[in-house]
Design a protein around this motif. Structure first.
Motif, mmCIF file in Angstrom:
data_model
loop_
_atom_site.group_PDB
_atom_site.id
_atom_site.type_symbol
_atom_site.label_atom_id
_atom_site.label_comp_id
_atom_site.label_asym_id
_atom_site.label_seq_id
_atom_site.Cartn_x
_atom_site.Cartn_y
_atom_site.Cartn_z
ATOM 1 N N LYS A 29 -2.693 -0.864 -3.601
ATOM 2 C CA LYS A 29 -3.613 -0.195 -3.286
ATOM 3 C C LYS A 29 -3.018 1.228 -2.844
ATOM 4 C CE LYS A 29 -6.620 1.001 0.689
ATOM 5 N NZ LYS A 29 -7.219 0.690 2.223
ATOM 6 N N LYS A 89 0.668 3.631 -8.545
ATOM 7 C CA LYS A 89 -0.170 2.607 -9.000
ATOM 8 C C LYS A 89 0.535 1.776 -10.198
ATOM 9 C CE LYS A 89 -4.983 3.511 -8.050
ATOM 10 N NZ LYS A 89 -6.200 4.277 -8.614
ATOM 11 N N THR A 130 0.924 -1.311 -0.022
ATOM 12 C CA THR A 130 -0.106 0.056 0.084
ATOM 13 C C THR A 130 0.852 1.114 0.218
ATOM 14 O OG1 THR A 130 -1.697 -0.958 1.290
ATOM 15 C CG2 THR A 130 -1.797 1.245 1.374
#
Length: 324
Positions: A195, A189, A177
């Motif tokens: 995430k 990303k 994340t």
């Protein structure tokens, strides 16, 4: 040769382009013609003596090492008489470490220093941006003993260390994340984060993380307490005094494993990064590049803390057009 030097601590304007003596390699050294370097957090902190304890190691009243720059990519121009591993014409990249000196047209490095052949699929400026973030991320992730399927939160995911940590943590098989601002969500990303949390719009919540890697020393302490597992690992990368105190107190009171300190640079690691790059498993993330004459502007930009990945500096623009 030309070099950017500073004779006193202070703002970016203390960096001045001057003529200095060209170095001569010792018997066990190589002389590298530098094509590109990069500006990292360590550079601007040394320039302005932030924290002030920097002066204890780099000069109380003025800098002992007047030429900053700890990473480089270039071409071996000559070698000392005892050097066996390198020859003139070799394209290399690597780190000069705390010896600095890469804000110049030439530098001498030990034969067994943190140097490797430049990845064939990167330009010089791209290659020069790899060592700082790559070495730092490798060092801390290994100390954390990152394992497949572990959950890791990377705070400051869009910076030099953060972009490297995302890619390396994914290679280790972790669930990643990333935390960054709105402008950098898509980039984070694209590097493989499972995430992304936009800290300008939402709080850091969710899963209990096995590892929290704060690459910039700014994660809110409450977020750590809420989301890091008991006996989880908190990596204090770039931590200030307050966060260091919080971290080590948490280690005692909450059972966290606290990892901090300087990242060690190793020759094996620079070769490892080169292999990953040439196999297409690791990307150099470059926000922008400046010519050598605008190095103070590069410092100003990096110090603001909003760059995406890395900021390069081109020492020889003619040569950096090769192999792009």
């Amino acid at each position: 040769m030309r070099a950017v030097v500073y004779t006193k601590y202070g703002p970016p304007e203390v960096l001045q382009l001057k003529e200095v003596d060209k170095p001569v390699p010792k018997d066990n050294e190589i002389l590298v013609k530098i094509v590109a370097t990069a500006v990292n957090a360590a550079d601007w902190r040394l320039r302005k003596a932030d924290p002030v304890a920097v002066k204890l190691f780099f000069g109380l009243t003025r800098p002992k090492k007047p030429i900053l720059g700890g990473v480089l990519a270039g071409i071996v121009e000559s070698v000392g008489c005892d050097v066996k591993r390198w020859k003139a014409g070799d394209e290399v990249f690597g780190s000069s470490g705390m010896n600095m000196g890469a804000y110049a047209e030439y530098i001498c490095l030990p034969e067994d220093g943190v140097v490797a052949l430049k990845p064939f699929n990167l330009s010089y400026v791209e290659a020069a941006t790899v060592p700082f973030g790559g070495h730092t991320a490798i060092h801390f992730l290994r100390k954390a003993n990152i394992q497949p399927r572990q959950k890791i939160l990377i705070y400051g995911a869009s910076g030099a260390v953060g972009t490297a940590a995302i890619q390396l943590a994914k290679l280790y098989g972790a669930e990643v994340t990333g935390v960054c601002s709105t402008a950098n969500v898509e980039m984070v990303k694209s590097l493989g984060a499972d995430k992304v949390i936009d800290y300008t719009k939402e709080e850091i919540t969710g899963d209990n993380y096995d590892v929290i890697f704060d690459t910039v020393g700014k994660i809110p302490y409450e977020a750590v307490k809420k989301t890091l597992k008991k006996k989880g690992t908190w990596i204090l990368g770039g931590a200030g005094v307050t966060q260091m105190v919080q971290g080590y107190w948490s280690g005692l009171s909450r059972g966290y494993k606290i990892i901090s300190g300087l990242a060690l640079e190793k020759e094996d690691d620079i070769r490892f990064l080169r292999e990953l790059i040439e196999k297409g498993k690791y990307k150099a993330v470059v926000d922008k590049s400046y010519p050598m004459e605008q190095l103070s502007m590069a410092h100003s930009y990096v110090e603001k803390g909003h760059k995406k990945g890395n900021v390069g500096v081109i020492i020889d623009e003619t040569l950096d057009t090769i192999n792009k």
